[in-house]
Scaffold this motif. Structure first.
Motif, mmCIF file in Angstrom:
data_model
loop_
_atom_site.group_PDB
_atom_site.id
_atom_site.type_symbol
_atom_site.label_atom_id
_atom_site.label_comp_id
_atom_site.label_asym_id
_atom_site.label_seq_id
_atom_site.Cartn_x
_atom_site.Cartn_y
_atom_site.Cartn_z
ATOM 1 N N PRO A 69 -52.932 37.696 16.823
ATOM 2 C CA PRO A 69 -53.528 38.715 15.979
ATOM 3 C C PRO A 69 -52.282 39.661 15.413
ATOM 4 O O PRO A 69 -52.228 40.127 14.243
ATOM 5 N N ALA A 70 -50.879 39.740 16.135
ATOM 6 C CA ALA A 70 -49.839 40.607 15.502
ATOM 7 C C ALA A 70 -49.452 39.865 14.261
ATOM 8 O O ALA A 70 -49.235 40.534 13.310
ATOM 9 N N ARG A 71 -49.351 38.749 14.342
ATOM 10 C CA ARG A 71 -48.837 38.047 13.095
ATOM 11 C C ARG A 71 -49.986 38.098 12.152
ATOM 12 O O ARG A 71 -49.708 38.439 10.740
ATOM 13 N N GLU A 72 -51.210 37.794 12.535
ATOM 14 C CA GLU A 72 -52.075 37.800 11.470
ATOM 15 C C GLU A 72 -52.306 39.141 10.654
ATOM 16 O O GLU A 72 -52.527 39.202 9.382
ATOM 17 N N TYR A 73 -52.139 40.359 11.470
ATOM 18 C CA TYR A 73 -52.325 41.654 11.164
ATOM 19 C C TYR A 73 -51.332 42.018 10.121
ATOM 20 O O TYR A 73 -51.171 42.628 9.126
ATOM 21 N N THR A 74 -50.118 41.593 10.528
ATOM 22 C CA THR A 74 -48.910 41.807 9.538
ATOM 23 C C THR A 74 -49.156 41.123 8.136
ATOM 24 O O THR A 74 -48.918 41.763 7.078
ATOM 25 N N CYS A 75 -49.631 39.873 8.107
ATOM 26 C CA CYS A 75 -49.885 39.398 6.782
ATOM 27 C C CYS A 75 -51.250 40.040 6.267
ATOM 28 O O CYS A 75 -51.130 40.220 4.908
ATOM 29 N N LEU A 76 -51.989 40.231 6.985
ATOM 30 C CA LEU A 76 -53.358 41.105 6.274
ATOM 31 C C LEU A 76 -52.796 42.294 5.667
ATOM 32 O O LEU A 76 -53.122 42.561 4.444
ATOM 33 N N ARG A 77 -52.097 43.104 6.501
ATOM 34 C CA ARG A 77 -51.666 44.615 5.891
ATOM 35 C C ARG A 77 -50.710 44.259 4.466
ATOM 36 O O ARG A 77 -51.158 44.952 3.455
#
Length: 336
Positions: A69-77
């Protein structure tokens, strides 16, 4: 917390969802909640309504070496800040919960029925992704493909001889492909479920697979799902590069296209293997174009065992057919 939410959410996610709703909207209650259709991801995606407005609530259900999730949310933001993804209202990596704006509109093939316009608009969006500051790294895509191949072979769905030629050609690609030369921020799963259209603008969702990757992965994935013929591919690549692609660019695309066929093929076959113990050993199935036509008529359900094994076999077959062509040998020679 209202009963509708209590009854539909996984019990162990209730407290973190309550906290997310409270922080985002000032209330833990929702007026409506609906489980959306799942894609290949095990994440749970809900459409919720709060204060008369719709949002997307996404719950990551399990983390592993690929799901972070940390990587996913970095990309998402990063994508949301650039206007590529819907606005992010909440994203907590520890809780594995996110809330984003809901995008309403027709499927892209309905909203943008002209194929040339559709492909050009998607190409522009892919260029926007690739122009973002580099996403966090995850895997070398070729090494990742080796892992997917090995996990597929471990299922013993078919004798190894059935796919030996496929993977022998893959090793030839891996031996010459310059996987580190053109690394960009990459979505890596631009299937139609993740490409939304609001009537004016394209939005890209589900950034679980986002990481720093070879640019041709996104290009090959888009071609798999949105291009029905060579003319479509030419339109898409020309729009992406801003001019007709060079021989080297075409060669890289052609080779990565085969890797993407094998990548998704092994994924779908492994999912089929989880649903049944014995399988039809015949690897000859309808072509990609024929299967797409069947899907448009509702004759193929990718959620079923039959749909998964058909789609997986078809992708493996498409890769092998293309890797037997003179164009394949020419592309390999160009990269030597």
């Amino acid at each position: 917390m209202n009963n509708a939410l209590l009854s539909i959410l996984p019990p162990h996610k209730l407290k973190v969802v309550e906290a997310a709703l409270q922080q985002t909207f000032g209330t833990p209650a929702v007026e409506a909640i609906e489980l959306m259709t799942r894609g290949l991801s095990p994440a749970l995606v809900y459409k919720i309504q709060v204060n008369g407005k719709a949002y997307i609530l996404r719950l990551v259900m399990a983390t592993n070496e690929l799901v972070d999730p940390a990587r996913e949310y970095t990309c998402l933001r990063a994508a949301a800040d650039a206007g590529i993804a819907p606005a992010v209202l909440y994203a907590d990596a520890d809780a594995a919960v996110s809330i984003c704006a809901f995008i309403a509109g027709p499927p892209i093939w309905v909203g943008l029925p002209d194929k040339d316009i559709q492909l050009k608009r998607i190409a522009e969006k892919v260029k926007d992704i690739h122009a973002l500051p580099l996403f966090p790294p995850l895997i070398n895509f070729m090494e990742g493909m080796i892992a997917f191949r090995d996990r597929f072979l471990e299922t013993k769905m078919f004798p190894e001889s059935a796919t030996a030629e496929h993977f022998r050609h893959f090793e030839r690609i891996r031996s010459v492909y310059p996987i580190h030369d053109e690394l960009v921020s990459s979505h890596n799963d631009l299937n139609p479920a993740n490409v939304l259209y609001d009537g004016e603008k394209i939005w890209l969702i589900d950034w679980e697979a986002g990481f720093k990757n070879d640019r041709y992965v996104d290009l090959a994935v888009v071609a798999l799902y949105f291009a029905a013929n060579e003319q479509h591919i030419d339109t898409f690549l020309t729009a992406y590069f801003g001019e007709a692609p060079t021989a080297l660019q075409r060669a890289k695309f052609y080779l990565m296209r085969q890797v993407v066929f094998l990548y998704y093929g092994t994924i779908f076959l492994r999912m089929a293997a989880e649903m049944k113990d014995t399988h039809d050993q015949d690897m000859k199935v309808p072509t990609l174009l024929e299967v797409k036509k069947m899907m448009s008529k509702g004759e193929v359900n990718l959620g079923s065992y039959e749909g998964k094994i058909l789609y997986g076999k078809m992708l493996m077959q498409e890769a092998l057919t293309e890797m037997r062509q003179p164009q394949f040998e020419a592309a390999l020679a160009l990269l030597h």
